[in-house]
Design an enzyme around this catalytic site. Sequence first.
Site, mmCIF file in Angstrom:
data_model
loop_
_atom_site.group_PDB
_atom_site.id
_atom_site.type_symbol
_atom_site.label_atom_id
_atom_site.label_comp_id
_atom_site.label_asym_id
_atom_site.label_seq_id
_atom_site.Cartn_x
_atom_site.Cartn_y
_atom_site.Cartn_z
ATOM 1 N N HIS A 22 14.043 63.925 23.691
ATOM 2 C CA HIS A 22 13.320 63.697 22.418
ATOM 3 C C HIS A 22 13.226 62.198 22.187
ATOM 4 C CE1 HIS A 22 12.775 65.031 17.934
ATOM 5 N NE2 HIS A 22 12.144 63.883 18.169
ATOM 6 N N HIS A 24 10.061 59.303 21.355
ATOM 7 C CA HIS A 24 8.652 58.915 21.172
ATOM 8 C C HIS A 24 8.512 57.524 21.781
ATOM 9 C CE1 HIS A 24 8.022 62.128 18.105
ATOM 10 N NE2 HIS A 24 9.327 61.962 17.959
ATOM 11 N N HIS A 202 8.275 69.659 16.672
ATOM 12 C CA HIS A 202 9.216 69.239 15.645
ATOM 13 C C HIS A 202 9.199 70.329 14.567
ATOM 14 C CE1 HIS A 202 8.963 65.383 17.593
ATOM 15 N NE2 HIS A 202 9.621 64.743 16.663
ATOM 16 N N GLU A 205 13.001 69.528 10.594
ATOM 17 C CA GLU A 205 13.548 68.174 10.381
ATOM 18 C C GLU A 205 13.610 67.970 8.864
ATOM 19 O OE1 GLU A 205 10.999 65.006 11.773
ATOM 20 O OE2 GLU A 205 12.610 63.499 11.737
ATOM 21 N N ASP A 283 15.147 59.701 19.570
ATOM 22 C CA ASP A 283 13.942 59.853 18.745
ATOM 23 C C ASP A 283 13.075 58.584 18.758
ATOM 24 O OD1 ASP A 283 12.167 61.188 17.126
ATOM 25 O OD2 ASP A 283 13.460 61.316 15.369
ATOM 26 N N ASP A 284 13.399 57.614 17.906
ATOM 27 C CA ASP A 284 12.647 56.346 17.824
ATOM 28 C C ASP A 284 13.670 55.207 17.796
ATOM 29 O OD1 ASP A 284 9.773 57.410 17.171
ATOM 30 O OD2 ASP A 284 11.116 58.469 15.807
#
Length: 343
Positions: A22, A24, A202, A205, A283-284
Site C-alpha cells: 500500500h 501511492h 480503499h 479508512e 501509504d504516503d
Amino acid sequence: MSDNRNGLTAKLIDQLPKAELHLHIEGSLEPELMFALAQRNKIDIPFKNVEEVRAAYDFSNLQDFLDIYYQGMGVLLQQQDFYDLTIAYLKRAHADNVRHVEIFFDPQGHTDRGISFDTAIGGILRGLEQGEARLGISYRLIMCFLRHLDEASAFNTLEQAEPWIDQIAGIGLDSSELGHPPSKFARVFGAARAKGLKIVAHAGEEGPPDYVWEALDELKVDRIDHGNRALEDDELVQRIVNDGQTLTVCPLSNLKLCVIDTIDQSPVKRMLDMGIKATINSDDPAYFGGYVNDNFRAVAEALPLTPEQIVVLAKNSFTGSFLPEEEKAQRLEEIDSVAKQLS
Ligand code: ADE
Ligand code: ZN
C-alpha cells in the site's frame, strides 16, 4: 517486554525481507525532490523552503491531506520526473529490506492537469524496471481510480490504460472516501475484472463498514486497503477472516489523518488477534513521516507487538501479494531463515 525481546524486535524489523502493498507513488514525493522538480520544470510552489513544506503537513482528516497531495504532484511534468520519483522511493524501500512492491498510481491526478497517461505510466514503469534490475525489488503496478470523480472518467482511464494493460497488475480505488461508496464504481470494476486485472480498494479508512461490504460484494476485491472500520462489525470481521482477505494497514497514515488519536489505537494487533491477515505499509511516506520500517517500529513499540507478530506481519506481506505461489513460498522460507538466525 524484556530488553532481549525488544532487541530482537528491532533486528527483525530491520532485517526481515518485506513486501510493501500500500504505497501511492505520488505520496513518496519528498519535499527536497518537490523543490528540485519545481526548479527543473520552472513551476512556482507556494513554499519558500523544505521546512515550510513539512510545516504544512498538518492534517485534520483525509481531505485536508488530499488537497495538499494533489497540489504536490503538480511538479511532475516529464516522464523523467515520474522516473526520478519512482527510483527515489525504491532506493528508500531497499534500505528497509523491502524486496517486493505493489505500488499505486493516480493517472487522473495527472491527465486532469494535461499530463498524458503515457508520460506518467512510462516514467513509473521505467523506474520499476530499473529498480528490479539494480536493487532486486520485484514489482506490480496498480492503477487507481479517483473516487471523487465520476464513473465516466474511470471508464475513460481504463480505456487509456489499454495499450499498457499487460504491465498493469490491478485496479484500485482511492481519494475522498466519504460520500463516494465502492458501489459507485461497480460497473467499471466489473469491466476491469473481465480483463483479468486484480482488484483492490480503499475501504473503511474514514468510511463506514458498509463500504467494506460493498468492496467485497460489489467490487469483488482481492485485497482491502486500510479496512480499519471493518472492526466495528463482527459479521464483517468473520467474512474477512473466512475469505482470507489481506488488509493493508497504514499506522502512521492513520495517525496523521486522525483516523486514530494515538498510535497505540492502531488496529493492527487486534486484527492479528482476530485472525485477519493484516500487513503494515507506509501509504504516503513523504507526507506521513515514515517509510515501512518506521511504521513497524511505531506500532511494535506502542501496542506492543511480539517478535512472533513481526514475523507474521512480514509473512502476510508476501502471502497477501500478487506474486505467484512459488515465489511466495520462497520468500516465506527466507523470512524463517532470517528469523532463525536472529533468535
Ligand atoms: N490517496 C493517497 N493516499 C490516500 C489515502 N490514504 N486514502 C485515500 N486516498 C489516498
Ligand atoms: Zn492509500
